[in-house]
Design an enzyme around this catalytic site. Structure first.
Site, PDB file in Angstrom:
ATOM      1  N   LYS A 246     -28.204 -40.473  13.174  1.00 42.56           N
ATOM      2  CA  LYS A 246     -28.265 -39.090  13.655  1.00 42.56           C
ATOM      3  C   LYS A 246     -29.536 -38.380  13.190  1.00 42.56           C
ATOM      4  O   LYS A 246     -29.961 -37.405  13.801  1.00 42.56           O
ATOM      5  CB  LYS A 246     -27.013 -38.334  13.240  1.00 42.56           C
ATOM      6  CG  LYS A 246     -25.778 -38.928  13.927  1.00 42.56           C
ATOM      7  CD  LYS A 246     -24.587 -38.043  13.909  1.00 42.56           C
ATOM      8  CE  LYS A 246     -23.498 -38.567  14.826  1.00 42.56           C
ATOM      9  NZ  LYS A 246     -22.930 -39.864  14.383  1.00 42.56           N
TER      10      LYS A 246
HETATM   11  C1  LIG Z   1     -22.130 -40.695  15.190  1.00 41.80           C
HETATM   12  C2  LIG Z   1     -22.012 -42.107  14.760  1.00 41.80           C
HETATM   13  C3  LIG Z   1     -21.638 -43.126  15.675  1.00 41.80           C
HETATM   14  C4  LIG Z   1     -21.252 -42.845  17.102  1.00 41.80           C
HETATM   15  O1  LIG Z   1     -22.338 -42.398  17.902  1.00 41.80           O
HETATM   16  P1  LIG Z   1     -22.082 -41.665  19.289  1.00 41.80           P
HETATM   17  O2  LIG Z   1     -23.422 -41.229  19.754  1.00 41.80           O
HETATM   18  O3  LIG Z   1     -21.174 -40.497  18.972  1.00 41.80           O
HETATM   19  O4  LIG Z   1     -21.431 -42.627  20.208  1.00 41.80           O
HETATM   20  C5  LIG Z   1     -21.615 -44.429  15.204  1.00 41.80           C
HETATM   21  N1  LIG Z   1     -21.924 -44.725  13.932  1.00 41.80           N
HETATM   22  C6  LIG Z   1     -22.275 -43.776  13.032  1.00 41.80           C
HETATM   23  C7  LIG Z   1     -22.577 -44.183  11.631  1.00 41.80           C
HETATM   24  C8  LIG Z   1     -22.347 -42.439  13.407  1.00 41.80           C
HETATM   25  O5  LIG Z   1     -22.701 -41.498  12.519  1.00 41.80           O
END
Ligand SMILES: *Cc1c(COP(=O)(O)O)cnc(C)c1O
Length: 462
Positions: free
Chosen positions: A112
């Site tokens: 993120k």
């Molecule tokens: C947010 C997240 C996901 C999922 O990603 P999306 O874009 O919501 O599908 C998977 N793994 C981790 C570690 C995350 O923080």
């Protein structure tokens, strides 16, 4: 470049307004009016370039007049400078033709950061120019909140409040939210679960007097700016394995569908993506949908990959919009049915989805076994989310096509699950080894809208 809503009723916006608005006024999600393409030569030229240069080429066509070329290059440089790896998104090999894309070298150790760091810079620039200040409020089960705080800490034009469920995030996640010392950062521990936090956030956005009074803004995963930033690493990784001269497949640990939708955008832009695999944990609404069982809400079961524990996958609406031939009315109808429990996908739309995506799921036991096996076979410690991806990728991959599995978090962010599977407690990277010594600062609040509103207004001295 203009942006339209997936439900067809909201005003058409520029990139800047799309980014600052987040959710469209008709309840839909913004998508580009058309998807620009890059030529084979333009993609081939990315070979050997820095992550930042690839980022500029991939994102520039979407930005329109919001930033000048020089400004945009500077924003990208500032966004990725805090990363702990020169390649930003390095590839590691797991097996013949199976690669792991490490997306966890950012300041909060989850993918993120790629989007949030850039969003922070873009907000700062756009707001500074307008002389405006906004209040960002977000709800998190862990990774989004820490990434948002890290991206906005110390920026002049933004206050950031993050609601997280008290006692229900990992210690690393909590400390990442509570230890920044900047006065514009506010961590709020709510006496409730993640759904409560999300519900209170929605309440605040629906309270127009409050919303306008504090100039509320959102940066949750439906923000188009976040999806866009994630398109870049599909290009950078595929090109290092021989694209555009060969096809590449990707497996993506999926929750809200933002990350994998970015892969779809990369494909539409001209990257030769063969298979785009949705990997879910036991909360498998997407896998069930792809298997033709309709899109129906279940109950969320807590898993060892908590960032993928979702009931509905918010960005899937963007995929449905494409699968239904960009018919906003049809999408609005489906979302009304979803509010009542779920819907069946039409045959034509199902075919369109299967043309672009496939899927698989991993149970808790399979996830844990994959962490154990990966360590034994490769020496890699996987976080549980990445392990869901590796397990599904192993079922789907073909000999002749390289498979890239996205590693979405650093194992040290989820040390309990990793230790249970391997006996090894993964250490934090050296640059953040003092996290457990830093002083924490947070406000504990009841699960109550009025109390939250009062607290935020008083903090902002309004
Ligand atoms: C947010 C997240 C996901 C999922 O990603 P999306 O874009 O919501 O599908 C998977 N793994 C981790 C570690 C995350 O923080």
């Amino acid at each position: 470049m203009q942006y339209v809503s997936t439900r067809g009723q909201a005003p058409v916006l520029t990139f800047e307004d799309t980014m600052l608005t987040g959710l469209a006024r008709d309840g839909g999600l913004y998508v580009p009016e058309h998807i620009p393409t890059l030529s084979t030569d333009e993609i081939a030229a990315m070979a050997g370039q820095s992550y930042e240069d690839v980022a500029y080429t991939v994102m520039r066509p979407f930005i329109g007049a919001t930033f000048t070329d020089t400004e945009f290059r500077e924003l990208i440089a500032a966004a990725y400078a805090p990363f702990g790896h020169a390649a930003r998104a390095p590839l590691v090999q797991l097996a013949p033709n199976h690669f792991l894309l490490e997306l966890f070298h950012g300041p909060t150790l989850a993918f993120k950061d790629f989007a949030m760091q850039l969003i922070g810079q873009m907000f700062q620039k756009a707001l500074g120019r307008k002389g405006e200040r906004v209040t960002i409020v977000g709800a998190t089960s862990g990774d989004t909140g820490s990434a948002a705080i890290e991206a906005f800490r110390g920026l002049d034009n933004v206050d950031v409040f993050i609601l997280y469920p008290h006692g229900r995030v990992s210690e690393v996640q909590r400390r990442q939210m509570t230890t920044p010392t900047e006065s514009n950062v506010h961590a709020l521990a709510i006496d409730g679960d993640f759904d409560d936090c999300q519900a209170r956030l929605k309440d605040m956005f629906n309270d127009f007097e409050f919303r306008d009074g504090v100039k509320l803004a959102g940066v949750n995963s439906i923000n188009w700016g976040r999806v866009l930033a994630q398109v870049v690493y599909y290009f950078s990784s595929a090109v290092s394995l021989g694209a555009p001269h060969r096809e590449i497949s990707f497996t993506v640990p999926t929750g809200n569908f933002g990350d994998i939708f970015a892969g779809y955008i990369a494909k539409r832009m001209g990257l030769p993506v063969r298979d785009l695999v949705i990997a879910t944990n036991q909360n498998d609404i997407l896998d069930r949908c792809m298997k033709g069982q309709g899109y129906r809400k279940g109950t969320v079961h807590a898993s060892i990959s908590p960032s993928m524990d979702i009931q509905v996958s918010s960005n899937f609406e963007r995929a449905l919009f494409e699968a239904y031939g960009r018919d906003g009315g049809a999408v609005a109808q489906l979302m009304a049915e979803l509010a009542e429990g779920g819907f069946d996908v039409s045959q034509g739309a199902m075919e369109a989805l299967r043309e672009n995506y496939s899927s698989g799921r991993a149970s808790e036991a399979e996830t844990s076994a994959t962490i154990t096996k990966a360590l034994a076979e490769t020496g890699e410690l996987l976080c549980p989310h990445s392990a869901v991806g590796v397990k599904v990728a192993d079922e789907r991959r073909e000999e002749a096509v390289p498979m890239i599995t996205l590693a979405t978090a650093h194992p040290a962010k989820f040390p309990d699950a990793v230790e249970a599977a391997t006996g090894i407690r993964p250490p934090l990277p050296a640059r953040m080894a003092d996290l457990f010594d830093r002083e924490e600062r947070l406000t504990r609040l009841p699960n109550d809208l009025a109390a939250l509103k009062t607290h935020i207004k008083e903090t902002l001295a309004l």
